[in-house]
Enzyme design. Structure first.
Site, PDB file in Angstrom:
ATOM      1  N   HIS A  95       0.813  -1.213   0.000  1.00  0.00           N
ATOM      2  CA  HIS A  95       0.000   0.000   0.000  1.00  0.00           C
ATOM      3  C   HIS A  95       0.850   1.268   0.000  1.00  0.00           C
ATOM      4  CE1 HIS A  95      -4.179  -1.650   1.155  1.00  0.00           C
ATOM      5  NE2 HIS A  95      -3.456  -2.599   0.602  1.00  0.00           N
TER       6      HIS A  95
ATOM      7  N   SER B 283      -0.181  -1.174  -6.181  1.00  0.00           N
ATOM      8  CA  SER B 283       0.006  -2.388  -6.972  1.00  0.00           C
ATOM      9  C   SER B 283       0.655  -2.069  -8.315  1.00  0.00           C
ATOM     10  CB  SER B 283      -1.340  -3.075  -7.222  1.00  0.00           C
ATOM     11  OG  SER B 283      -1.946  -3.458  -6.014  1.00  0.00           O
TER      12      SER B 283
ATOM     13  N   LYS C   9     -14.435  -8.677  -7.683  1.00  0.00           N
ATOM     14  CA  LYS C   9     -13.571  -9.518  -8.516  1.00  0.00           C
ATOM     15  C   LYS C   9     -12.901 -10.600  -7.674  1.00  0.00           C
ATOM     16  CE  LYS C   9     -10.784  -8.688 -12.627  1.00  0.00           C
ATOM     17  NZ  LYS C   9     -10.062  -7.659 -13.408  1.00  0.00           N
ATOM     18  N   ASP C  10     -12.484 -10.232  -6.453  1.00  0.00           N
ATOM     19  CA  ASP C  10     -11.890 -11.220  -5.550  1.00  0.00           C
ATOM     20  C   ASP C  10     -12.900 -12.296  -5.175  1.00  0.00           C
ATOM     21  OD1 ASP C  10      -9.351 -10.205  -5.509  1.00  0.00           O
ATOM     22  OD2 ASP C  10      -9.607  -9.048  -3.672  1.00  0.00           O
TER      23      ASP C  10
ATOM     24  N   GLU D 157       6.876 -33.726  -0.039  1.00  0.00           N
ATOM     25  CA  GLU D 157       5.641 -33.294  -0.682  1.00  0.00           C
ATOM     26  C   GLU D 157       5.955 -32.636  -2.026  1.00  0.00           C
ATOM     27  OE1 GLU D 157       1.900 -33.295   1.470  1.00  0.00           O
ATOM     28  OE2 GLU D 157       3.137 -34.805   0.482  1.00  0.00           O
TER      29      GLU D 157
END
Length: 428
Positions: A245, A249, A273-274, A317
């Site tokens: 922030h 972005s 959108k998220d 893994e």
């Protein structure tokens, strides 16, 4: 008579009394509500002045982001949701888990069979670890392609790499807790790697084990750290968000934005959108939980740990396999350990290895080709990391490991120096 009553003085006031009373009560109620609201606001202001939580929420509401962000920018939020799922399910599992070598395996089986919805919580936690790494790997690949590690976001990238390293440590310790065959022998092999470090290696291994072999003290230490590290990840995520922030972005075009013209409020445009991205994520998550919960695991881990029986093929893994392939690519134990750690720590130097002023791979034709070769190389490393340490897999892992470092140390600097980028757009 009625007409005469109307003409009498004071009659209209008598008729209007109920209406006046209602108006008075309404005004009194409004006044009480306003007074209560002022008191409430006063309390909130008092709290916010000392702990600016409400100001932070207001900042999120008015936080402006580039208007051209694609769904790839959902991956950070998806990783955050995955972390929350891991913490919540982990706390519930810890209520029923017994960190003792004689009871750990049985306690996991008890969770699966006897605890109400224990099978669901356990599978959510186990599958959730893989889904978390999927989100993080895609998030890193998107940052790599669009140059989100470049100025002024270098520290944002560095904090992200620290989160990734702590994630790997947390996942490794969690894999040991079921105390199955692969858990025990995976812990034995991986912790033994530190013995290759000169002078202090044996001391580190003894400290990790809590003794001279992988046993109950080892399990207790790993359980304690596995419970603690996710909360450290949360703190690091907070730092990551502060760094994000601070400069905002990045965007698919990789150009600097003008605050009003090129940005839109984060809420409601990107929260919606998220939500869509979360829906897709949870559909995939639910498929693995209900249809293929053990697809990404290893069948040997459903056998209790036995120090006297070594599995035919010890593998970690899937999300560790590329680094495991690099470890096995070097005949020397110390050399393999150093190369494996170098493959992770080299990511810290990425902002200075790639000196190109252009951020987005969309405007870097040679970089774009090299990026997809690098992705293919990582997939090859992951594939051979899961195969036995024999030919031709050893040779393939060596070639792939060589290309991994060649990409970072030689190819990226050369591309940055000699590549001719395409013209950048002037606006989003």
């Amino acid at each position: 008579m009625n007409d005469e009553m109307k003409d009498l003085p004071g009659t209209s006031q008598i008729d209007a009394a109920p209406a006046l009373k209602q108006n008075y009560l309404a005004e009194s109620n409004n006044g009480a509500q306003i007074l209560e609201r002022k008191k409430c606001n006063g309390v909130l202001e008092w709290i916010d002045h000392r702990l600016p939580f409400l100001s932070f929420l207001e900042h999120l509401q008015h936080y402006r982001t580039p208007k051209n962000l694609s769904y790839l920018w959902n991956l950070g939020s998806i990783a955050g949701i995955a972390l929350v799922i891991q913490i919540v399910t982990g706390i519930i599992l810890a209520m029923h888990y017994t960190p003792h070598v004689d009871y750990a395996f049985e306690s996991v089986e008890k969770i699966m069979r006897n605890v109400n919805y224990g099978w669901l919580i356990r599978y959510m936690h186990a599958v959730g670890a893989s889904m978390f790494f999927v989100a993080v790997y895609l998030h890193m690949a998107r940052s790599f392609y669009y140059g989100s590690y470049k100025y002024p976001r270098e520290l944002l990238w560095h904090i992200g790499i620290v989160i990734f390293i702590v994630m790997m440590a947390t996942a490794f310790m969690g894999y040991v807790l079921p105390w199955g065959q692969m858990s025990y022998w995976g812990a034995t092999v991986i912790t033994n790697l530190f013995s290759a470090i000169p002078v202090v290696g044996e001391s580190i291994v003894t400290w990790l084990w809590g003794g001279f072999s992988v046993d109950n003290p080892t399990l207790n230490r790993f359980f304690s750290l596995h419970y603690l590290l996710p909360f450290i990840i949360v703190a690091l995520v907070m730092l990551h968000l502060v760094a994000l922030h601070t400069h905002g972005s990045n965007n698919p075009k990789g150009i600097d934005v003008r605050l009003e013209k090129d940005t839109i409020p984060f809420h409601p445009y990107y929260t919606v959108k998220d939500m869509f991205g979360f829906g897709i994520y949870f559909l995939i998550f639910a498929f693995f939980i209900f249809y293929e919960p053990n697809y990404l695991g290893h069948p040997d881990n459903y056998t209790p740990a036995n120090p006297l029986v070594t599995p035919a093929h010890i593998v970690p893994e899937w999300y560790f396999l590329p680094f495991y392939a690099i470890l096995r690519a070097v005949p020397s134990k110390l050399g393999g350990v150093l190369l494996m750690f170098a493959s992770i720590f080299i990511l810290f130097f990425l902002p200075w290895l790639d000196r190109s002023p252009v951020r987005s791979g969309n405007y870097r034709p040679i970089f774009k080709i090299a990026f997809w070769f690098f992705v293919a190389d990582c997939l090859v490393l992951g594939y051979v990391g899961g195969k036995p340490a024999e030919e031709p897999f050893i040779t393939i892992s060596r070639l792939a490991a060589c290309y991994y470092f060649f990409h970072f140390l030689i190819l990226l600097p050369l591309i940055a120096k000699y590549e001719k980028p395409l013209p950048l757009p002037t606006e989003l």
